[in-house]
Write an enzyme that holds these catalytic residues in place. Structure first.
Site, PDB file in Angstrom:
ATOM      1  N   GLU A 137       1.545   3.631   3.171  1.00  0.00           N
ATOM      2  CA  GLU A 137       2.052   3.104   4.443  1.00  0.00           C
ATOM      3  C   GLU A 137       3.578   3.194   4.458  1.00  0.00           C
ATOM      4  OE1 GLU A 137       0.322  -0.761   4.639  1.00  0.00           O
ATOM      5  OE2 GLU A 137      -1.722   0.001   4.829  1.00  0.00           O
ATOM      6  N   HIS A 183       3.350  -3.602   6.908  1.00  0.00           N
ATOM      7  CA  HIS A 183       2.270  -2.659   6.655  1.00  0.00           C
ATOM      8  C   HIS A 183       2.317  -1.523   7.667  1.00  0.00           C
ATOM      9  CE1 HIS A 183      -0.520  -4.733   3.699  1.00  0.00           C
ATOM     10  NE2 HIS A 183       0.419  -5.633   3.914  1.00  0.00           N
ATOM     11  N   HIS A 208       0.867  -1.175   0.000  1.00  0.00           N
ATOM     12  CA  HIS A 208       0.000   0.000   0.000  1.00  0.00           C
ATOM     13  C   HIS A 208       0.909   1.233   0.000  1.00  0.00           C
ATOM     14  CE1 HIS A 208      -3.219  -2.687   2.057  1.00  0.00           C
ATOM     15  NE2 HIS A 208      -3.360  -2.699   0.741  1.00  0.00           N
ATOM     16  N   GLU A 238       1.981  -5.011  11.268  1.00  0.00           N
ATOM     17  CA  GLU A 238       1.375  -3.679  11.199  1.00  0.00           C
ATOM     18  C   GLU A 238       2.078  -2.735  12.174  1.00  0.00           C
ATOM     19  OE1 GLU A 238      -1.093  -2.681   9.272  1.00  0.00           O
ATOM     20  OE2 GLU A 238      -2.108  -4.510   8.568  1.00  0.00           O
TER      21      GLU A 238
END
Length: 360
Positions: free
Chosen positions: A68, A162, A65, A235
């Site tokens: 990010e 991420h 993404h 994350e």
């Protein structure tokens, strides 16, 4: 795609970069896909040089993404430490062949998208059936994993870096496994090791689920199709992490890079635990094989033999036996009780059981 290891056995040999010139003399990336024959050659050569067990493969990807950015900082810290001369980094390079994809969504980063690629697709939702033209990086990663599987090279893990815009701290998402299988515990070992190393990682925020709307994500598809247990999404919060007193500390690029270093150290500890587990299993196998060996047969006397087929007398035999004892042998007492039929075992009863028939 970058390859990080020690003395990699591939057509393009790995050269150890200087200690400080990381950005200038980084490992040369592989621009072509591996064929099945090359993967098999890698496994044969590794088995010849390092023993019967080939080194496993670890895949680390980031920036699927574009918005990010914290994933790129964690990747930078990971690469800096894993390419250093630290003893743990050297150990990890010797145990694993690390495939690194620093930026999965290159065109999305260039045009300034937040989540989608230039074609308008979320690449983290295209792993079931990626299009080679619309999703070239996703297709290349799946082709590489398929070649490793067909060549017999085991993939130790797939870690996707991420960023998260809502939660705090660093945490992991992983696949779901039933509680009665060993993979239920194994997929949680690496997050536990990370939580033990740093306060930036929060194990209580980790989730190991299989939601329907995320079945086409990288971690679930790779876990389901290729059997990779440690298929994790790491994350990192956009904002902060919490200390023991729940006080928030804002993330900076240094904290993210430090998180990449902790990831390398946790991977080294994980590999050591797996080696200990294999040694314990080998010891158990050897012990069980010794127990399965049949001891030498011992010759028993006729009085010690007991035929199970003649052990339980029929109803007619029991009636005839009791009548005979009442008429002819009222003073006779049974010597002892039979442990298998719970009946009195005297001279007459032994004749029915098949023992000492000559005494009847």
């Amino acid at each position: 795609m970058l390859t990080v290891t020690s003395n990699i056995l591939s057509p393009t040999q790995y050269v150890q970069p200087p200690k400080q010139d990381f950005l200038n003399d980084l490992i040369e990336g592989e621009t072509r896909d591996w064929g099945k024959g090359e993967v098999c050659a890698l496994r044969r050569e590794a088995a010849r040089k390092f023993g019967s067990e080939c080194r496993k493969v670890l895949v680390v990807a980031a920036r699927i993404h574009p918005g990010e950015v914290c994933g790129s900082h964690v990747m930078e810290g990971f690469l800096k430490f894993v390419c250093s001369s630290d003893p743990e980094a050297i150990e990890l390079r010797g145990r694993l062949i690390i495939k690194v994809v620093p930026m999965m969504n290159v065109d999305g980063v260039i045009v300034g998208n937040y989540r989608c690629s230039l074609s308008g697709h979320d690449l983290n939702r295209q792993f079931i059936a990626p299009d080679p033209k619309l999703h070239p990086t996703v297709s290349a990663v799946k082709t590489m994993l398929r070649d490793f599987r067909d060549g017999g090279v085991e993939v130790e893990g797939y870690i996707d870096l991420h960023g998260h815009s809502v939660k705090k701290c660093v945490f992991a998402y992983g696949p779901y496994y039933p509680i009665h299988v060993d993979r239920y515990v194994r997929v949680r070992i690496l997050p536990k090791l990370l939580a033990a190393q740093t306060l930036m990682f929060r194990y209580s925020a980790c989730r190991f689920k299989q939601e329907r709307f995320k079945l086409n994500t990288a971690r679930l598809v790779i876990s389901r199709e290729f059997g990779v247990v440690n298929s994790l999404t790491l994350e990192s919060s956009f904002y902060s992490f919490l200390d023991q007193e729940n006080k928030a500390f804002e993330f900076s690029s240094k904290f993210y890079e430090k998180m990449g270093e902790h990831l390398v150290r946790a991977l080294v500890q994980y590999e050591r635990l797996m080696i200990e587990e294999r040694l314990i299993k080998l010891k158990r196998q050897v012990k069980n094989q010794k127990k399965e060996k049949v001891p030498p047969t011992i010759q028993k006397t006729p009085r010690q033999r007991h035929h199970k087929a003649n052990h339980i007398p029929t109803k007619g035999q029991r009636t005839q036996l009791h009548q005979h004892m009442q008429v002819n042998d009222r003073s006779a007492k049974p010597e002892r009780a039979c442990g298998q039929c719970n009946k009195a075992r005297g001279t007459l009863w032994r004749g029915v059981c098949g023992r000492a028939r000559e005494e009847v």
